[in-house]
Motif scaffolding. Structure first.
Motif, PDB file in Angstrom:
ATOM      1  N   ARG A  97      -0.838   6.707  -2.211  1.00  0.00           N
ATOM      2  CA  ARG A  97       0.391   7.092  -2.910  1.00  0.00           C
ATOM      3  C   ARG A  97       0.851   8.492  -2.524  1.00  0.00           C
ATOM      4  N   GLU A  98      -0.114   9.352  -2.252  1.00  0.00           N
ATOM      5  CA  GLU A  98       0.204  10.741  -1.922  1.00  0.00           C
ATOM      6  C   GLU A  98       0.769  10.888  -0.511  1.00  0.00           C
ATOM      7  N   VAL A  99       0.210  10.154   0.451  1.00  0.00           N
ATOM      8  CA  VAL A  99       0.572  10.409   1.854  1.00  0.00           C
ATOM      9  C   VAL A  99       1.503   9.366   2.466  1.00  0.00           C
ATOM     10  N   SER A 100       1.562   8.149   1.911  1.00  0.00           N
ATOM     11  CA  SER A 100       2.366   7.091   2.528  1.00  0.00           C
ATOM     12  C   SER A 100       3.599   6.813   1.692  1.00  0.00           C
ATOM     13  N   MET A 101       4.758   7.021   2.268  1.00  0.00           N
ATOM     14  CA  MET A 101       6.011   6.852   1.543  1.00  0.00           C
ATOM     15  C   MET A 101       6.197   5.409   1.083  1.00  0.00           C
ATOM     16  N   LYS A 102       6.802   5.266  -0.071  1.00  0.00           N
ATOM     17  CA  LYS A 102       7.109   3.962  -0.667  1.00  0.00           C
ATOM     18  C   LYS A 102       5.873   3.099  -0.864  1.00  0.00           C
ATOM     19  N   PHE A 103       4.696   3.722  -0.977  1.00  0.00           N
ATOM     20  CA  PHE A 103       3.494   2.932  -1.227  1.00  0.00           C
ATOM     21  C   PHE A 103       3.481   2.557  -2.698  1.00  0.00           C
ATOM     22  N   THR A 104       3.765   1.299  -2.958  1.00  0.00           N
ATOM     23  CA  THR A 104       3.978   0.871  -4.332  1.00  0.00           C
ATOM     24  C   THR A 104       3.510  -0.560  -4.545  1.00  0.00           C
ATOM     25  N   GLY A 105       3.374  -0.921  -5.804  1.00  0.00           N
ATOM     26  CA  GLY A 105       3.004  -2.290  -6.156  1.00  0.00           C
ATOM     27  C   GLY A 105       4.203  -3.111  -6.598  1.00  0.00           C
ATOM     28  N   ILE A 106       5.401  -2.508  -6.549  1.00  0.00           N
ATOM     29  CA  ILE A 106       6.621  -3.195  -6.963  1.00  0.00           C
ATOM     30  C   ILE A 106       7.657  -3.070  -5.856  1.00  0.00           C
ATOM     31  N   CYS A 107       8.212  -4.207  -5.447  1.00  0.00           N
ATOM     32  CA  CYS A 107       9.236  -4.172  -4.400  1.00  0.00           C
ATOM     33  C   CYS A 107      10.613  -3.994  -5.038  1.00  0.00           C
ATOM     34  N   HIS A 108      11.538  -3.571  -4.221  1.00  0.00           N
ATOM     35  CA  HIS A 108      12.931  -3.452  -4.635  1.00  0.00           C
ATOM     36  C   HIS A 108      13.781  -4.267  -3.670  1.00  0.00           C
TER      37      HIS A 108
END
Length: 310
Positions: free
Chosen positions: A222-233
């Motif tokens: 989450r800190e180093v990789s952009m858009k690292f998430t568990g929810i898509c948009h």
């Protein structure tokens, strides 16, 4: 960012392609009347950036004219390309494209001539001062990434978008289902760490179930990789007939004409509402007891969840 598919024609053959077959349902090429209609809408609603995709967008015979018109409308084109375009396109593309996103595949997928063609084009774009980033798709049999790090060093690329291969709603392709993708965690984390060691920024294109990662690794990603998430948009993919889909794998969630909406945010809200129930539905029993589910995680790619629940 909105994405515009200007053609489904392609000059390459990636087995993980999730757009193959769309030319059987939509016009193969975006036509002039629809493009002008879209330009008017983009300008009216102050859309400042637009992804240009295919197929392979550089196979569209009117690409340069389209890019010129977008620039005049105040829209910055981001070109998603495999880099296998004719050398005559190098200078006009370098002048008109805000950012090139190069689908940089494993060298084993190319003939020697095609690999050299891509390398020559990318080196020419670099010399012309174009902004270049890479795209890496992790698909079955194609997990190595040393080649893309070498390419980034050679071309001075400092940004790589990555994702796990996703399903094609039209034709069978090479992709990972929800359970299979869990085995990729080590590869993805190692890839991101290697990029960080080289000062290359990374960004996840879609989403992954957060339970695949231990807490320390999750915090790091989450800190180093952009858009690292568990929810898509919604990626809001505009097709050649100006209909639009939530994303390509979720092609069944669509609207007939994007220009009927009051701008990008209006479309975003509509698509988000259409998948609300699916997003909140647990795809496996562990999701129901997970504190992150519903607020920070949706349990994986929505198209994969849908397939699992059917």
């Amino acid at each position: 960012m909105l994405n515009l598919f200007i053609t489904y024609n392609c000059n390459f053959n990636c087995d993980y392609c999730f757009i193959r077959g769309f030319g059987n349902e939509y016009p193969m090429y975006l036509q002039e009347d629809n493009f002008q209609k879209l330009c008017n809408w983009l300008e009216e609603h102050k859309v400042y950036s637009l992804g240009i995709l295919g197929g392979e967008p550089t196979t569209h015979p009117k690409l340069v004219e389209m890019l010129e018109r977008l620039n005049k409308c105040g829209v910055a084109p981001v070109l998603f390309t495999n880099g296998l375009f004719h050398k005559d396109l190098r200078e006009p593309l370098a002048d008109l494209v805000a950012n090139f996103v190069i689908n940089y595949n494993d060298p084993v997928m190319y003939t020697k001539d095609l690999w050299n063609k891509m390398q020559d084009n990318l080196m020419a774009l670099k010399t012309l001062g174009a902004k270049i980033s890479f795209s890496k798709n992790f698909s079955k049999g194609m997990l190595r990434y040393d080649y893309i790090l070498e390419g980034a060093e050679k071309l001075g690329v400092t940004s790589i978008r990555y994702d796990i291969s996703r399903p094609n709603p039209m034709e069978a392709n090479n992709y990972f289902n929800l359970e299979e993708s869990k085995a990729l965690v080590c590869n993805i984390v190692e890839f991101v760490r290697e990029c960080e060691n080289r000062s290359i920024k990374t960004g996840l294109d879609c989403c992954v179930p957060l339970c695949y990662f231990d807490s320390d690794t999750l915090n790091y990603m989450r800190e180093v990789s952009m858009k690292f998430t568990g929810i898509c948009h919604p990626s809001m993919d505009i097709q050649t007939d100006l209909s639009a889909t939530y994303c390509i794998p979720m092609q069944h969630v669509n609207i007939p004409d994007i220009t009927e909406f009051d701008g990008e945010l209006d479309l975003l809200g509509y698509f988000a509402g259409q998948v609300k129930d699916l997003r909140r539905t647990a795809s496996k029993s562990t999701c129901k007891s997970c504190q992150l589910f519903g607020s920070q995680c949706q349990g994986g790619c929505l198209s994969l969840k849908k397939a699992l629940l059917e």
